[in-house]
Write a protein that holds these residues in place. Sequence first.
Motif, PDB file in Angstrom:
ATOM      1  N   ASN A   1       0.834  -1.210   0.000  1.00  9.30           N
ATOM      2  CA  ASN A   1       0.000   0.000   0.000  1.00  9.30           C
ATOM      3  C   ASN A   1       0.868   1.258   0.000  1.00  9.30           C
ATOM      4  OD1 ASN A   1       0.713  -0.948   2.609  1.00  9.30           O
ATOM      5  ND2 ASN A   1      -0.773   0.429   3.570  1.00  9.30           N
ATOM      6  N   LEU A   2       1.964   1.235   0.762  1.00  9.58           N
ATOM      7  CA  LEU A   2       2.872   2.372   0.783  1.00  9.58           C
ATOM      8  C   LEU A   2       3.584   2.519  -0.569  1.00  9.58           C
ATOM      9  CD1 LEU A   2       4.302   4.692   2.164  1.00  9.58           C
ATOM     10  CD2 LEU A   2       5.930   3.034   3.135  1.00  9.58           C
ATOM     11  N   ILE A   3       3.988   1.382  -1.143  1.00 15.49           N
ATOM     12  CA  ILE A   3       4.638   1.434  -2.459  1.00 15.49           C
ATOM     13  C   ILE A   3       3.709   2.072  -3.485  1.00 15.49           C
ATOM     14  CG2 ILE A   3       5.497   0.025  -4.394  1.00 15.49           C
ATOM     15  CD1 ILE A   3       6.526  -1.965  -2.262  1.00 15.49           C
ATOM     16  N   GLN A   4       2.426   1.684  -3.449  1.00 13.84           N
ATOM     17  CA  GLN A   4       1.485   2.235  -4.431  1.00 13.84           C
ATOM     18  C   GLN A   4       1.259   3.728  -4.182  1.00 13.84           C
ATOM     19  OE1 GLN A   4       0.881   0.413  -6.928  1.00 13.84           O
ATOM     20  NE2 GLN A   4      -0.453   1.823  -8.028  1.00 13.84           N
TER      21      GLN A   4
ATOM     22  N   GLY B   1       4.451   9.661  -9.719  1.00 10.29           N
ATOM     23  CA  GLY B   1       4.127   9.395 -11.117  1.00 10.29           C
ATOM     24  C   GLY B   1       2.649   9.360 -11.445  1.00 10.29           C
ATOM     25  N   ALA B   2       1.801   9.747 -10.509  1.00  9.78           N
ATOM     26  CA  ALA B   2       0.351   9.746 -10.738  1.00  9.78           C
ATOM     27  C   ALA B   2      -0.131   8.398 -11.277  1.00  9.78           C
ATOM     28  CB  ALA B   2      -0.049  10.870 -11.695  1.00  9.78           C
ATOM     29  N   HIS B   3       0.386   7.298 -10.669  1.00  3.07           N
ATOM     30  CA  HIS B   3       0.059   5.955 -11.148  1.00  3.07           C
ATOM     31  C   HIS B   3      -1.265   5.440 -10.591  1.00  3.07           C
ATOM     32  CE1 HIS B   3       3.787   5.400 -13.300  1.00  3.07           C
ATOM     33  NE2 HIS B   3       4.473   5.800 -12.241  1.00  3.07           N
ATOM     34  N   THR B   4      -1.900   6.194  -9.737  1.00  6.41           N
ATOM     35  CA  THR B   4      -3.205   5.880  -9.132  1.00  6.41           C
ATOM     36  C   THR B   4      -3.103   4.719  -8.146  1.00  6.41           C
ATOM     37  OG1 THR B   4      -4.080   4.298 -10.780  1.00  6.41           O
ATOM     38  CG2 THR B   4      -4.361   6.671 -11.247  1.00  6.41           C
ATOM     39  N   TYR B   5      -4.226   4.480  -7.457  1.00 10.13           N
ATOM     40  CA  TYR B   5      -4.283   3.383  -6.489  1.00 10.13           C
ATOM     41  C   TYR B   5      -5.735   2.976  -6.314  1.00 10.13           C
ATOM     42  CZ  TYR B   5      -5.431   7.390  -3.477  1.00 10.13           C
ATOM     43  OH  TYR B   5      -5.994   8.528  -2.972  1.00 10.13           O
ATOM     44  N   GLN B   6      -5.935   1.804  -5.713  1.00  8.30           N
ATOM     45  CA  GLN B   6      -7.269   1.352  -5.317  1.00  8.30           C
ATOM     46  C   GLN B   6      -7.398   1.500  -3.805  1.00  8.30           C
ATOM     47  OE1 GLN B   6      -6.426  -2.467  -7.522  1.00  8.30           O
ATOM     48  NE2 GLN B   6      -8.613  -2.339  -7.942  1.00  8.30           N
ATOM     49  N   ARG B   7      -8.644   1.542  -3.345  1.00  2.13           N
ATOM     50  CA  ARG B   7      -8.904   1.697  -1.916  1.00  2.13           C
ATOM     51  C   ARG B   7      -9.486   0.411  -1.332  1.00  2.13           C
ATOM     52  NH1 ARG B   7      -9.639   7.217   0.068  1.00  2.13           N
ATOM     53  NH2 ARG B   7     -10.918   6.237   1.680  1.00  2.13           N
ATOM     54  N   LYS B   8      -9.315   0.261  -0.007  1.00  4.19           N
ATOM     55  CA  LYS B   8      -9.899  -0.885   0.686  1.00  4.19           C
ATOM     56  C   LYS B   8     -11.401  -0.727   0.890  1.00  4.19           C
ATOM     57  CE  LYS B   8      -5.799  -1.742   3.585  1.00  4.19           C
ATOM     58  NZ  LYS B   8      -5.320  -1.793   4.984  1.00  4.19           N
TER      59      LYS B   8
ATOM     60  N   LYS C   1     -13.759   1.195  -0.841  1.00  4.91           N
ATOM     61  CA  LYS C   1     -14.719   1.404  -1.926  1.00  4.91           C
ATOM     62  C   LYS C   1     -14.084   1.086  -3.262  1.00  4.91           C
ATOM     63  CE  LYS C   1     -13.880   6.415  -1.677  1.00  4.91           C
ATOM     64  NZ  LYS C   1     -14.531   7.733  -1.510  1.00  4.91           N
ATOM     65  N   GLU C   2     -14.947   0.816  -4.241  1.00  3.39           N
ATOM     66  CA  GLU C   2     -14.494   0.457  -5.586  1.00  3.39           C
ATOM     67  C   GLU C   2     -13.989   1.689  -6.316  1.00  3.39           C
ATOM     68  OE1 GLU C   2     -14.449  -2.641  -6.986  1.00  3.39           O
ATOM     69  OE2 GLU C   2     -15.094  -3.451  -5.052  1.00  3.39           O
ATOM     70  N   GLY C   3     -13.159   1.445  -7.342  1.00  6.03           N
ATOM     71  CA  GLY C   3     -12.729   2.534  -8.206  1.00  6.03           C
ATOM     72  C   GLY C   3     -11.217   2.699  -8.237  1.00  6.03           C
ATOM     73  N   ILE C   4     -10.767   3.618  -9.095  1.00  3.54           N
ATOM     74  CA  ILE C   4      -9.357   3.960  -9.243  1.00  3.54           C
ATOM     75  C   ILE C   4      -9.181   5.405  -8.783  1.00  3.54           C
ATOM     76  CG2 ILE C   4      -7.425   4.178 -10.849  1.00  3.54           C
ATOM     77  CD1 ILE C   4      -8.383   1.325 -10.494  1.00  3.54           C
ATOM     78  N   PHE C   5      -8.175   5.666  -7.937  1.00  2.21           N
ATOM     79  CA  PHE C   5      -8.049   6.974  -7.305  1.00  2.21           C
ATOM     80  C   PHE C   5      -6.654   7.573  -7.512  1.00  2.21           C
ATOM     81  CE2 PHE C   5     -11.246   4.533  -5.144  1.00  2.21           C
ATOM     82  CZ  PHE C   5     -12.305   5.421  -5.028  1.00  2.21           C
ATOM     83  N   HIS C   6      -6.601   8.888  -7.430  1.00  4.30           N
ATOM     84  CA  HIS C   6      -5.336   9.612  -7.499  1.00  4.30           C
ATOM     85  C   HIS C   6      -5.417  10.787  -6.532  1.00  4.30           C
ATOM     86  CE1 HIS C   6      -1.911  11.912  -8.802  1.00  4.30           C
ATOM     87  NE2 HIS C   6      -2.675  12.903  -9.228  1.00  4.30           N
ATOM     88  N   THR C   7      -4.324  11.039  -5.838  1.00  4.82           N
ATOM     89  CA  THR C   7      -4.249  12.170  -4.909  1.00  4.82           C
ATOM     90  C   THR C   7      -3.229  13.172  -5.432  1.00  4.82           C
ATOM     91  OG1 THR C   7      -4.852  10.837  -2.983  1.00  4.82           O
ATOM     92  CG2 THR C   7      -3.574  12.850  -2.562  1.00  4.82           C
ATOM     93  N   GLU C   8      -3.582  14.455  -5.339  1.00  2.38           N
ATOM     94  CA  GLU C   8      -2.629  15.513  -5.679  1.00  2.38           C
ATOM     95  C   GLU C   8      -1.720  15.725  -4.462  1.00  2.38           C
ATOM     96  OE1 GLU C   8      -2.052  16.916  -8.469  1.00  2.38           O
ATOM     97  OE2 GLU C   8      -3.775  16.203  -9.624  1.00  2.38           O
ATOM     98  N   TRP C   9      -0.681  14.919  -4.390  1.00  2.90           N
ATOM     99  CA  TRP C   9       0.223  14.925  -3.243  1.00  2.90           C
ATOM    100  C   TRP C   9       1.048  16.210  -3.159  1.00  2.90           C
ATOM    101  CZ3 TRP C   9      -0.317  10.643  -0.127  1.00  2.90           C
ATOM    102  CH2 TRP C   9      -0.889   9.503  -0.694  1.00  2.90           C
ATOM    103  N   GLN C  10       1.310  16.820  -4.296  1.00  2.00           N
ATOM    104  CA  GLN C  10       2.144  18.013  -4.326  1.00  2.00           C
ATOM    105  C   GLN C  10       1.383  19.149  -5.006  1.00  2.00           C
ATOM    106  OE1 GLN C  10       6.373  16.834  -5.579  1.00  2.00           O
ATOM    107  NE2 GLN C  10       5.127  15.244  -6.547  1.00  2.00           N
ATOM    108  N   ASP C  11       1.671  20.352  -4.602  1.00  2.00           N
ATOM    109  CA  ASP C  11       1.112  21.515  -5.289  1.00  2.00           C
ATOM    110  C   ASP C  11       2.057  21.856  -6.453  1.00  2.00           C
ATOM    111  OD1 ASP C  11       0.049  23.822  -6.208  1.00  2.00           O
ATOM    112  OD2 ASP C  11       0.080  24.884  -4.285  1.00  2.00           O
ATOM    113  N   ILE C  12       1.769  21.258  -7.628  1.00  2.00           N
ATOM    114  CA  ILE C  12       2.694  21.391  -8.761  1.00  2.00           C
ATOM    115  C   ILE C  12       2.789  22.832  -9.241  1.00  2.00           C
ATOM    116  CG2 ILE C  12       2.349  19.015  -9.521  1.00  2.00           C
ATOM    117  CD1 ILE C  12       0.491  20.056 -11.698  1.00  2.00           C
ATOM    118  N   HIS C  13       1.814  23.664  -8.904  1.00  2.00           N
ATOM    119  CA  HIS C  13       1.843  25.049  -9.378  1.00  2.00           C
ATOM    120  C   HIS C  13       2.901  25.881  -8.651  1.00  2.00           C
ATOM    121  CE1 HIS C  13      -1.732  24.229 -11.700  1.00  2.00           C
ATOM    122  NE2 HIS C  13      -2.352  23.780 -10.600  1.00  2.00           N
TER     123      HIS C  13
END
Length: 472
Positions: free
Chosen positions: A439-442, A449-456, A458-470
């Motif tokens: 889970n940490l690796i993902q 790399g915005a490779h997304t992850y799944q959650r325990k 709920k269903e679906g594919i997720f991505h978090t904006e970990w950094q403020d790229i702006h």
Amino acid sequence: MSLEKCDIGVVGMAVMGQNLALNIESKGYKVAVYNRDHDKTKKFIEERASNKNILGTYTYEELAKSLNRPRKIMLMVKAGKPVDDVIEQLLPNLEKGDIIIDGGNSHYKDTNRRFKYLQDKGIRFLGTGISGGEYGALHGPSIMPGGDKSAYEEMKDIFEAIAAKTEDGPCVAYLGPSSSGHYVKMVHNGIEYAIMELISEAYDIMRKVFRLSADEMHEIFKKWNDEHKSYLMEITYKILEWKDEETGKPLVDVILDSAQQKGTGKWSVQDALDLNISIPTINAAVNARTLSAIKHERLEIGNIFDTPVNNSLNNDFINSVRDALYIATIIAYAEGMKLLQVASSEYGYGLDLSEVARIWEDGCIIRSALLKPIQKSFKSKPNLVNLIISEEFRKDFENRIPKLREVVSEIKKIGIPIPAFASALDYFDGLRSKELPANLIQAQRDFFGAHTYQRKDKEGIFHTEWQDIHNI
């Protein structure tokens, strides 16, 4: 059809080819042989094949003309380009429906290519793994054919006659289409690498920690083999009592610690990676051979980081090594069978894993008493998720995994490399872990790399904006 014609041709008169020809002839068949070095053919006919029903031929045309139709020609030549070269030279002399059998250690992808190429020309092809070494070739190998099923039916009587025999029948079976036979042989060799490394690590512990002599280790491995009934264990205790004629020392003590490899174990690891299958014990065995080959580097580094071995373990620990070796060997088989299971589905082989275990019971390098319960496991549950949870081995894992854990823990404190033992334990621990740190690796992958992850939850594919790229 002339009664003088031969039943089968064998191309390649190195020791394996010679022994296979002699084995076939001893079962009542007439054999034609060919080798590109005509002197080798002539010598074989005059010496080992003297007064036998074996015909020497000196051109591919002569070989083809000597055979009953459909012609059956077995290639016992070095894998790679030599196989393609022989096929090309044979083709002008063959007719539709004739059969070519490649009995070498060919890569399964080469076998797929040759199968299609020859199929388009009307020639039937069998990629056939043969295990048992020179002795097995002469007295009864384990034979792993795959490819054209009608070709197997034509070859079945010969194969069954020359194969090793057990109470369950000849150690040969049609395994499936295309490259299935060579794939099974490849995995067989991967398991072979792992078991050899595990035995060698047990030997290393006994000589370095307990300072046992080769003769003492001979007795221990001989006793342990009462349970394994393993060819590799058998040759180990025979090797350990062999004395060097020049020095009088145990021969094993004067052999350089640099192991070679022909590539079949590496192929298993490479394909497992492609199929996303974990076979860490087999992988560790391949890596150990690679590491052993850099002797000069090891000497240089060892002079800087010397590891004195102090024996703080009592002799009862040797019994723990015995149990660790037994359970780690089962894990090596489990890894190989899992790879076969996945490859069978991926490549459309339709392998019967209980039949694979059956034909490995005798004649081959990894023959062992363990193969009978392995056969039973997959016979009762063809889709068994992993051998380590089979009814046949569950008690072994409950009783002996603690011993494997003890061996890995104590020997790692000392500093002796035991990559196969350690990897076998990690494989077991990884498989039984309901939670892994992936889970940490993902999350890390999604962060950079915005490779997304799944959650325990709920269903679906997720991505978090970990950094403020702006603001970067």
